[in-house]
Design a protein around this motif. Structure first.
Motif, PDB file in Angstrom:
ATOM      1  N   TYR A  14      -3.217   3.262 -12.925  1.00 15.11           N
ATOM      2  CA  TYR A  14      -2.666   3.832 -11.717  1.00 15.11           C
ATOM      3  C   TYR A  14      -3.546   3.495 -10.536  1.00 15.11           C
ATOM      4  CZ  TYR A  14       0.659   6.472 -14.477  1.00 15.11           C
ATOM      5  OH  TYR A  14       1.463   6.753 -15.204  1.00 15.11           O
ATOM      6  N   ASP A  15      -2.811   2.711  -9.339  1.00 16.75           N
ATOM      7  CA  ASP A  15      -3.620   2.215  -8.311  1.00 16.75           C
ATOM      8  C   ASP A  15      -3.627   3.163  -7.061  1.00 16.75           C
ATOM      9  OD1 ASP A  15      -1.489  -0.611  -9.373  1.00 16.75           O
ATOM     10  OD2 ASP A  15      -3.834  -0.479  -9.884  1.00 16.75           O
ATOM     11  N   TYR A  16      -2.820   3.892  -7.102  1.00 17.13           N
ATOM     12  CA  TYR A  16      -2.929   4.766  -5.674  1.00 17.13           C
ATOM     13  C   TYR A  16      -2.734   6.291  -6.367  1.00 17.13           C
ATOM     14  CZ  TYR A  16      -1.399   0.303  -3.769  1.00 17.13           C
ATOM     15  OH  TYR A  16      -1.165  -0.845  -3.544  1.00 17.13           O
ATOM     16  N   TRP A  17      -3.463   7.137  -5.747  1.00 25.54           N
ATOM     17  CA  TRP A  17      -3.633   8.509  -5.800  1.00 25.54           C
ATOM     18  C   TRP A  17      -3.396   9.382  -4.477  1.00 25.54           C
ATOM     19  CZ3 TRP A  17      -4.571  10.218 -10.759  1.00 25.54           C
ATOM     20  CH2 TRP A  17      -4.792   9.303 -11.674  1.00 25.54           C
ATOM     21  N   TYR A  22       7.522   1.099  -9.113  1.00 26.25           N
ATOM     22  CA  TYR A  22       6.317   1.960  -9.380  1.00 26.25           C
ATOM     23  C   TYR A  22       6.462   2.860 -10.683  1.00 26.25           C
ATOM     24  CZ  TYR A  22       3.590   0.083  -5.430  1.00 26.25           C
ATOM     25  OH  TYR A  22       2.982  -0.937  -4.746  1.00 26.25           O
ATOM     26  N   GLN A  78       0.969  -0.973  -0.222  1.00 23.97           N
ATOM     27  CA  GLN A  78      -0.116  -0.027   0.100  1.00 23.97           C
ATOM     28  C   GLN A  78       0.837   1.331  -0.069  1.00 23.97           C
ATOM     29  OE1 GLN A  78      -3.373  -0.480  -0.194  1.00 23.97           O
ATOM     30  NE2 GLN A  78      -3.950   1.649   0.127  1.00 23.97           N
ATOM     31  N   GLN A 119       0.895   5.405  -0.061  1.00 26.43           N
ATOM     32  CA  GLN A 119       0.131   6.717   0.279  1.00 26.43           C
ATOM     33  C   GLN A 119       0.903   7.944  -0.364  1.00 26.43           C
ATOM     34  OE1 GLN A 119       0.730   4.556   3.588  1.00 26.43           O
ATOM     35  NE2 GLN A 119      -1.043   3.533   2.674  1.00 26.43           N
TER      36      GLN A 119
END
Length: 126
Positions: A113-116, A32, A1, A3
């Motif tokens: 994209y998975d995380y913002w 990433y 995960q 952030q």
């Protein structure tokens, strides 16, 4: 995960420069792809720039090519967007995004994209 937290936005005048920063936490960003997107009021989110996991590959929207520069520091878990010669049409909320791609791919679509992050506003006044 992962952030992501963006910073560096603000109110500037035409022709000014800003550097946006994206700080990652919760794990390494190595591996990433990182992207910057923006969304103006009443418009869809659009691609601005992206960088592969090693920093070798960079991609830009035609509207910002030659004015914006994306970079990253994996050791510091930071991604930057240097924005020069700003125009009123650059006004938007800018979002940082992360997607896991080990092959230097860096998608130009939000779905990649998975995380913002939560976004940082940029306003360029004429």
């Amino acid at each position: 995960q992962v952030q992501l937290v963006e910073s560096g936005g603000g109110l500037v005048q035409v022709g000014d420069s800003l550097r946006l920063s994206c700080a990652a936490s919760g794990g390494t960003i190595s591996g990433y792809a990182m992207g910057w997107f923006r969304q103006a009021t009443g418009k869809e989110r659009e691609f601005v720039s992206a960088i592969g996991w090693s920093g070798v590959q960079t991609f830009y929207a035609d509207s910002v090519k030659g004015r914006f520069t994306i970079s990253r520091d994996n050791a510091k878990k930071m991604v930057y967007l240097q924005m020069n010669s700003l125009k009123p049409e650059d006004t938007a909320v800018y979002f940082c995004a992360a997607g896991l791609y080990y092959d230097e791919a860096a998608p130009r679509v939000a779905a990649g994209y998975d995380y913002w992050g939560q976004g940082t506003p940029v306003t360029v006044s004429a």
